[in-house]
Design an enzyme around this catalytic site. Structure first.
Site, PDB file in Angstrom:
ATOM      1  N   GLU A 116       0.606  -1.299  -0.077  1.00 34.04           N
ATOM      2  CA  GLU A 116      -0.031  -0.007   0.034  1.00 34.04           C
ATOM      3  C   GLU A 116       0.913   1.101   0.007  1.00 34.04           C
ATOM      4  O   GLU A 116       0.572   2.199  -0.724  1.00 34.04           O
ATOM      5  CB  GLU A 116      -0.907   0.022   1.421  1.00 34.04           C
ATOM      6  N   ARG A 162       0.632   3.835  -3.333  1.00 32.82           N
ATOM      7  CA  ARG A 162       0.146   4.979  -2.887  1.00 32.82           C
ATOM      8  C   ARG A 162       1.284   6.392  -2.709  1.00 32.82           C
ATOM      9  O   ARG A 162       1.148   7.385  -3.505  1.00 32.82           O
ATOM     10  CB  ARG A 162      -0.728   5.106  -1.835  1.00 32.82           C
ATOM     11  N   ASP A 217      -5.126  -9.884  -8.057  1.00 32.61           N
ATOM     12  CA  ASP A 217      -5.452  -9.296  -9.276  1.00 32.61           C
ATOM     13  C   ASP A 217      -4.295  -8.430  -9.902  1.00 32.61           C
ATOM     14  O   ASP A 217      -3.538  -8.759 -10.977  1.00 32.61           O
ATOM     15  CB  ASP A 217      -6.424  -7.867  -9.001  1.00 32.61           C
ATOM     16  N   GLU A 245     -11.877   0.747 -10.421  1.00 35.94           N
ATOM     17  CA  GLU A 245     -11.550  -0.349 -11.500  1.00 35.94           C
ATOM     18  C   GLU A 245     -12.291  -0.367 -12.620  1.00 35.94           C
ATOM     19  O   GLU A 245     -11.714  -0.351 -13.946  1.00 35.94           O
ATOM     20  CB  GLU A 245     -11.561  -1.707 -10.977  1.00 35.94           C
ATOM     21  N   THR A 252      -0.974   0.606 -10.260  1.00 38.57           N
ATOM     22  CA  THR A 252      -2.215   0.246  -9.847  1.00 38.57           C
ATOM     23  C   THR A 252      -2.827   0.977  -9.015  1.00 38.57           C
ATOM     24  O   THR A 252      -4.149   0.873  -8.839  1.00 38.57           O
ATOM     25  CB  THR A 252      -1.895  -1.150  -9.408  1.00 38.57           C
TER      26      THR A 252
END
Length: 559
Positions: free
Chosen positions: A145, A149, A289, A458, A545
């Site tokens: 994360e 980010r 994913d 998404e 992502t």
């Protein structure tokens, strides 16, 4: 083939010659006969748009998305500045991502792309003033994360504010080197996740203040999390001139290349202690994913033309997409929605017709992998698409349709976190989305525990990529419907937007959280969907992502 048109999409063209339409008491022939053509009434013309009308519509829509971003930032700035996230109902901040001001860093490049210069200045000034000390003082953070980010956001901001990037921003924020130096400080500490592990698979958690790392309580790392660090670490090595970041991150994929797979598909857990996959659960939702997403994106970033040593990534992607089509793709009944399910007990176990909203990244990834970011028209004209590319592009469009219907089937027009699909083997009654007028009300099943909406990006991500590649305006129309639903049901008057507890009931109960990715991803993708394709072009950038654009090596890396 699994990717052929569903029965609901097919048209029997042979019936047209015999069709008769009774209108105002007169029989009017339609179809191919001369008599029919003679009597056919003239078609109703669409309303005339003003000069540049379609562009004007999308320009106005883009302006509305920017206004939404300003409103989201307003709430965050008023009630949560410096915290990771805003709780818009209780009007306070919360730190759930390590206390690094995640919303600020996540939103910065969105502000730069939108030309929201005041916000870019506020965010940049906060980063320059506070983030370095936060990084040196804070405790445990999640490697994945924090990388996608914070590190990704800093690196994208570095590129977009560099003197030669072509953004022409008038923001009064810090010099671009501030973002680069802060990124290096953070990454140096995150590297402990790799150096502390006995295998190339990094630990999941890092303690920033002492640069230590440890495994999760169960000892495992998520497959997606360890394989979704490489775009960021590669680019940091490129701009810093220090290869250590890329070397550590790429060892993960070099190791995973050697592991046994199921038609290219992999379980969702991997052990940093043994370096082996754990369990048999295969899915493209949570914990699985972005492994598949980064295979093709890292190859595009570094290997598509410059580094033949990375062709293994493209090969792994191609094999995995074959596995998806062969093992995970099904159609719902009664109306044939194409969806991607799960194999919780591996390829020998039963199929679960469950699809996370997270899986809606896949249409965009499939389209990107097929054309490498150029338009479908150009790729066809230049004879660049093989049969498999065309199959993947068709699957991308079918899945994008399903992802959109996951929105339109609900009372609010917003998708649930998870949907199940009616198949011959599986059905549960009285669990529809609430929109009884939807054609697909009996195809999509939404269980009570799965009815929340977290403002996820998404689907609009895939609509953006598919619009860029196919140039089909329906993707803009679908995106606008989704945006209007966000505006209607999640906007908080005092500032910010909120998640929802149940998208199937009206009025929906609200959940007190504005995720960082609403500003970092959802609104960014919507803004780019309605804008010119030369803004962050897909053949010159890959999006990490978390939607932070990172330039492709060897291209002209300007807007």
């Amino acid at each position: 083939m699994l990717t052929r048109s569903s029965p609901s999409q097919s048209v029997n063209h042979g019936l047209a010659n015999d069709t008769r339409i009774k209108k105002d008491g007169n029989v009017v022939f339609s179809g191919g006969s001369r008599l029919g053509k003679f009597f056919r009434k003239p078609p109703r013309l669409p309303p005339q748009l003003p000069p540049g009308g379609r562009g004007s519509i999308n320009s106005a829509r883009q302006k509305k998305v920017k206004e939404a971003f300003l409103h989201a930032w307003l709430g965050y700035k008023k009630y949560a500045m410096g915290y990771d996230e805003l709780m818009p109902l209780s009007r306070q901040g919360t730190d759930g991502l390590g206390g690094l001001g995640a919303t600020i860093v996540d939103a910065l490049d969105t502000a730069l792309i939108m030309g929201a210069d005041e916000i870019a200045s506020e965010a940049g000034t906060w980063i320059e003033t506070h983030l370095a000390s936060r990084i040196s003082e804070k405790g445990q953070v999640n490697l994945f994360e924090t990388t996608i980010r914070v590190l990704g956001g800093l690196l994208s901001a570095y590129h977009l504010t560099s003197a030669d990037n072509g953004m022409n921003s008038t923001s009064r924020g810090p010099n671009a080197t501030v973002y680069l130096e802060t990124a290096k400080n953070l990454a140096d500490r995150l590297l402990s996740a790799f150096t502390s592990s006995p295998t190339p698979i990094p630990f999941s958690d890092v303690v920033l203040r002492d640069s230590s790392a440890h495994a999760a309580p169960d000892g495992l790392s998520s497959t997606s999390e360890v394989s979704t660090l490489q775009l960021e670490f590669n680019y940091l090595s490129t701009v810093s001139g220090d290869p250590k970041y890329s070397v550590a991150a790429m060892k993960v994929l070099e190791h995973m290349k050697t592991l046994q797979k199921v038609e290219g598909l992999v379980p969702i857990y991997i052990s940093p202690h043994s370096g082996e996959f754990s369990g048999e659960n295969i899915r493209l939702g949570s914990r699985g994913d972005s492994y598949y997403e980064y295979l093709i994106k890292i190859w595009l970033q570094r290997g598509s033309s410059q580094d033949s040593n990375l062709t293994y990534l493209h090969n792994m992607y191609v094999e995995a997409m074959k596995g998806v089509r062969n093992l995970l793709v099904r159609k719902s009944i009664p109306n044939g929605l194409v969806f991607v399910g799960e194999l919780p007990y591996g390829s020998k176990g039963s199929f679960n017709p469950k699809m996370d909203h997270l899986v809606c990244f896949l249409p965009g990834t499939l389209a990107l992998g097929a054309t490498k970011g150029i338009t479908k028209e150009k790729a066809l004209r230049d004879n660049l698409l093989n049969f498999e590319d065309l199959e993947n592009l068709k699957l991308a469009e079918d899945l994008a349709k399903t992802c959109f219907e996951m929105y339109s089937v609900t009372s609010t027009g917003l998708a649930p976190e998870i949907a199940y699909f009616h198949t011959e083997e599986y059905f549960e009654g009285n669990l529809d989305g609430g929109n009884k007028s939807s054609k697909y009300v009996n195809d999509i099943i939404i269980k009570p525990a799965d009815r929340h909406n977290l403002l996820r990006p998404e689907t609009v991500e895939s609509l953006f990529i598919l619009y860029r590649i196919t140039e089909d305006p329906k993707y803009r129309e679908w995106g606008w419907q989704i945006f209007e639903a966000f505006e209607k049901f999640t906007r908080i008057d005092a500032g910010g937007y909120t998640s929802l507890d149940d998208v199937t009931t009206l009025p929906p109960q609200r959940r007190d959280k504005m995720e960082t990715f609403f500003l970092g991803e959802t609104l960014k993708y919507l803004y780019l969907l309605f804008g010119d394709s030369s803004n962050i072009p897909l053949d010159k950038f890959v999006f990490n992502t978390e939607a932070h654009p990172i330039p492709i090596e060897g291209t002209s890396m300007k807007k």
